[in-house]
Motif scaffolding. Structure first.
Motif, mmCIF file in Angstrom:
data_model
loop_
_atom_site.group_PDB
_atom_site.id
_atom_site.type_symbol
_atom_site.label_atom_id
_atom_site.label_comp_id
_atom_site.label_asym_id
_atom_site.label_seq_id
_atom_site.Cartn_x
_atom_site.Cartn_y
_atom_site.Cartn_z
ATOM 1 N N THR A 144 4.366 14.837 -4.549
ATOM 2 C CA THR A 144 4.150 14.271 -5.758
ATOM 3 C C THR A 144 4.499 12.597 -5.626
ATOM 4 O OG1 THR A 144 5.021 16.099 -6.979
ATOM 5 C CG2 THR A 144 5.251 14.041 -8.014
ATOM 6 N N PHE A 145 5.492 12.410 -4.797
ATOM 7 C CA PHE A 145 5.744 11.006 -4.599
ATOM 8 C C PHE A 145 4.577 10.307 -3.807
ATOM 9 C CE2 PHE A 145 6.883 8.411 -0.687
ATOM 10 C CZ PHE A 145 7.068 7.144 -1.512
ATOM 11 N N LEU A 146 4.067 10.984 -2.553
ATOM 12 C CA LEU A 146 3.134 10.478 -1.578
ATOM 13 C C LEU A 146 1.910 10.132 -2.691
ATOM 14 C CD1 LEU A 146 2.464 9.303 1.047
ATOM 15 C CD2 LEU A 146 1.928 11.742 1.807
ATOM 16 N N LEU A 147 1.434 11.143 -3.429
ATOM 17 C CA LEU A 147 0.159 11.148 -4.433
ATOM 18 C C LEU A 147 0.402 9.705 -4.931
ATOM 19 C CD1 LEU A 147 -0.739 14.707 -5.090
ATOM 20 C CD2 LEU A 147 -2.084 12.738 -3.289
ATOM 21 N N ALA A 148 1.416 9.756 -5.712
ATOM 22 C CA ALA A 148 1.633 8.483 -6.573
ATOM 23 C C ALA A 148 1.772 7.151 -5.839
ATOM 24 C CB ALA A 148 2.998 8.608 -7.331
ATOM 25 N N LEU A 149 2.187 7.161 -4.889
ATOM 26 C CA LEU A 149 2.507 5.903 -3.942
ATOM 27 C C LEU A 149 0.924 5.535 -3.693
ATOM 28 C CD1 LEU A 149 3.909 3.658 -2.252
ATOM 29 C CD2 LEU A 149 4.033 5.484 -0.393
ATOM 30 N N ILE A 150 0.115 6.352 -2.791
ATOM 31 C CA ILE A 150 -1.270 5.971 -2.543
ATOM 32 C C ILE A 150 -2.229 5.503 -3.827
ATOM 33 C CG2 ILE A 150 -3.391 6.881 -1.425
ATOM 34 C CD1 ILE A 150 -0.581 6.434 0.434
ATOM 35 N N ASP A 151 -1.951 6.475 -4.969
ATOM 36 C CA ASP A 151 -2.807 6.297 -6.156
ATOM 37 C C ASP A 151 -2.438 4.621 -6.653
ATOM 38 O OD1 ASP A 151 -4.504 7.069 -8.025
ATOM 39 O OD2 ASP A 151 -2.828 7.563 -9.425
ATOM 40 N N ARG A 152 -1.362 4.416 -6.452
ATOM 41 C CA ARG A 152 -0.828 3.031 -7.174
ATOM 42 C C ARG A 152 -1.494 1.661 -6.207
ATOM 43 N NH1 ARG A 152 1.997 1.007 -11.184
ATOM 44 N NH2 ARG A 152 3.107 -1.024 -11.107
ATOM 45 N N TYR A 153 -1.685 1.867 -4.906
ATOM 46 C CA TYR A 153 -2.220 0.983 -4.017
ATOM 47 C C TYR A 153 -3.415 1.067 -3.318
ATOM 48 C CZ TYR A 153 2.490 -0.351 -4.986
ATOM 49 O OH TYR A 153 3.920 -0.875 -5.723
ATOM 50 N N ASP A 154 -4.549 2.147 -3.707
ATOM 51 C CA ASP A 154 -5.637 2.476 -3.160
ATOM 52 C C ASP A 154 -6.623 1.709 -3.550
ATOM 53 O OD1 ASP A 154 -6.108 3.841 -5.457
ATOM 54 O OD2 ASP A 154 -6.171 5.770 -4.820
ATOM 55 N N ASN B 7 -5.333 4.239 -12.092
ATOM 56 C CA ASN B 7 -3.793 4.031 -11.880
ATOM 57 C C ASN B 7 -3.199 3.108 -11.017
ATOM 58 O OD1 ASN B 7 -3.483 6.208 -13.818
ATOM 59 N ND2 ASN B 7 -3.888 7.544 -11.876
ATOM 60 N N ASP B 8 -4.115 2.076 -10.829
ATOM 61 C CA ASP B 8 -3.705 1.033 -9.757
ATOM 62 C C ASP B 8 -2.569 0.113 -10.494
ATOM 63 O OD1 ASP B 8 -5.459 2.091 -7.926
ATOM 64 O OD2 ASP B 8 -6.894 0.405 -8.313
ATOM 65 N N MET B 9 -1.864 -0.560 -9.372
ATOM 66 C CA MET B 9 -0.965 -1.614 -9.768
ATOM 67 C C MET B 9 -1.691 -2.698 -10.495
ATOM 68 S SD MET B 9 0.944 -4.531 -7.177
ATOM 69 C CE MET B 9 -0.612 -5.735 -7.436
ATOM 70 N N PRO B 10 -1.565 -3.164 -11.706
ATOM 71 C CA PRO B 10 -2.050 -4.268 -12.571
ATOM 72 C C PRO B 10 -2.543 -5.506 -11.489
ATOM 73 C CG PRO B 10 -0.180 -3.195 -13.818
ATOM 74 C CD PRO B 10 -0.051 -2.754 -12.126
ATOM 75 N N GLU B 11 -3.870 -6.035 -11.710
ATOM 76 C CA GLU B 11 -4.228 -6.717 -10.866
ATOM 77 C C GLU B 11 -4.408 -6.710 -9.600
ATOM 78 O OE1 GLU B 11 -2.591 -10.656 -12.154
ATOM 79 O OE2 GLU B 11 -2.871 -9.984 -14.381
ATOM 80 N N LEU B 12 -4.433 -5.490 -8.954
ATOM 81 C CA LEU B 12 -4.501 -5.160 -7.719
ATOM 82 C C LEU B 12 -5.699 -5.599 -7.136
ATOM 83 C CD1 LEU B 12 -3.432 -3.888 -5.006
ATOM 84 C CD2 LEU B 12 -4.681 -1.656 -5.547
ATOM 85 N N THR B 13 -5.857 -6.600 -6.060
ATOM 86 C CA THR B 13 -7.048 -7.008 -5.505
ATOM 87 C C THR B 13 -7.292 -6.796 -4.125
ATOM 88 O OG1 THR B 13 -6.138 -9.290 -4.901
ATOM 89 C CG2 THR B 13 -7.139 -8.907 -7.343
ATOM 90 N N LYS B 14 -6.131 -6.452 -3.386
ATOM 91 C CA LYS B 14 -6.267 -6.304 -1.973
ATOM 92 C C LYS B 14 -5.548 -5.000 -1.884
ATOM 93 C CE LYS B 14 -5.507 -9.102 2.123
ATOM 94 N NZ LYS B 14 -6.915 -9.682 2.323
ATOM 95 N N PRO B 15 -6.177 -3.723 -1.746
ATOM 96 C CA PRO B 15 -5.687 -2.574 -1.510
ATOM 97 C C PRO B 15 -4.907 -2.376 -0.366
ATOM 98 C CG PRO B 15 -7.878 -2.089 -2.320
ATOM 99 C CD PRO B 15 -7.640 -3.635 -1.911
#
Length: 349
Positions: free
Chosen positions: A137-147, A152-160
């Motif tokens: 659950t944690f790992l999927l949430a981590l990858i999902d935020r920064y992929d 579900n990306d980090m707001p204004e993510l431009t460099k995954p």
């Protein structure tokens, strides 16, 4: 005049930086920035935030289960986002170390506490997760935020984040309180899950803590069981307290170990501490023996510090020679660096 004091001879007139994605060796389709250098980073230390246009490896970094999911189901991304935002603003590429430890989770099955060198800011427990489903659950949430897939990306993510290093020096109990089978299970589980979730992800092997007999024994046993689940082989070189060091940063012996196991992977050195070794000759020999990338431990890292004189020489070396596509030692104290545009530079060291 010592080796490092000899003049650097540069035959190409202009230094060019290209931060591009290109193919690496051994037929792996791996994205690789042209910079061959990086640093361990810590955001709370202004001198340890890394250089623009280079690689950064936050250490221990913010990608710790215990920091992000402090209570089950409650995720806090502030610290991790801070690293990602800074990297975006400074055109850095993050190598993110995943630490599969959460206090609340390991308390649930009464794991024994460990003792890490990172203090209260880390985790008190260093064992295999009680529940791999909780970890999933944690790992999927981590990858999902920064992929960078737009969901579900980090707001204004431009460099995954593409480069994921699963754990760190697991042969040492101060980083992992488990046996070989526990590590293999966590590593392979994590890699397969990341690859399934993020198709363009690059998995970096947990860094081997040198090539002392204990390290070799551990990795000779473990590597054949994880070799299909990592893209980059990874070695560390931390000098002993008295400054003793290996003159190729262990890269030659690590390369030999991989070859003996019939493992063909690019080699990264993601922790480089020179100790009493000459900085320029050691870097050159590490590159010549197969290192694709060298990550310095940073100016304020624990342990023996690089002298100001050596630090200046390293920075000049990076400025003059970064971005090479290949290099070789052509005589006892001379190396040739080749570049994408066909030019070459010679270094006397």
């Amino acid at each position: 005049m010592d080796q490092e004091d000899q003049e650097m001879v540069v035959e190409s007139p202009n230094k060019k930086f290209f931060i591009l994605l290109l193919l690496l060796f051994f037929s792996y389709k791996i994205s690789f920035a042209e910079s061959r250098f990086g640093e361990l980073t810590e955001m709370f230390d202004e001198r340890m935030r890394g250089k623009d246009d280079q690689w950064v490896r936050p250490h221990p970094g913010p990608f710790v289960w215990n920091k992000i999911e402090k209570k089950q189901g409650n995720f806090s991304w502030q610290e991790a986002d801070e690293y990602v935002v800074y990297a975006q603003e400074h055109n850095q590429i993050i190598i993110a170390t995943i630490w599969p430890y959460a206090n609340w989770e390991q308390k649930s099955c009464k794991r024994k506490k460990g003792r890490s060198p990172f203090g209260k800011r880390f985790a008190k427990y260093l064992s295999k997760p009680c529940s791999m489903d909780n970890y999933k659950t944690f790992l999927l949430a981590l990858i999902d935020r920064y992929d960078g897939d737009g969901n579900n990306d980090m707001p204004e993510l431009t460099k995954p984040i593409i480069y994921w290093e699963i754990m760190n020096e697991p042969e040492f109990k101060m980083f992992f309180k488990g046996n070989e089978d526990d590590f293999i299970e966590i590593f392979n589980f994590s890699s397969k899950l990341i690859k399934e979730k993020q198709k363009d992800s690059i998995i970096v092997m947990a860094g081997a803590a040198g090539m002392f007999p204990k390290n070799k024994k551990f990795w000779k046993s473990v590597l054949p069981k994880i070799k299909d689940n990592f893209d980059i082989a990874n070695i560390h070189h931390i000098s002993t307290p008295d400054g003793k060091c290996d003159k190729e940063f262990w890269v030659d012996e690590f390369s030999s170990l991989l070859k003996s196991l019939k493992i063909k992977k690019p080699i990264w050195l993601t922790e480089a501490m020179t100790g009493k070794c000459k900085v320029i000759p050691t870097y050159v020999k590490a590159f010549a023996n197969g290192a694709e990338l060298i990550v310095d431990v940073g100016i304020n890292a624990p342990g023996m510090k690089m002298s100001k004189k050596s630090r200046k020489k390293l920075n000049q070396f990076i400025e003059d020679f970064d971005g090479f596509t290949s290099m070789k030692i052509i005589s006892k104290n001379k190396a040739e660096f080749k570049y994408k545009n066909g030019s070459t530079k010679l270094l006397s060291f």
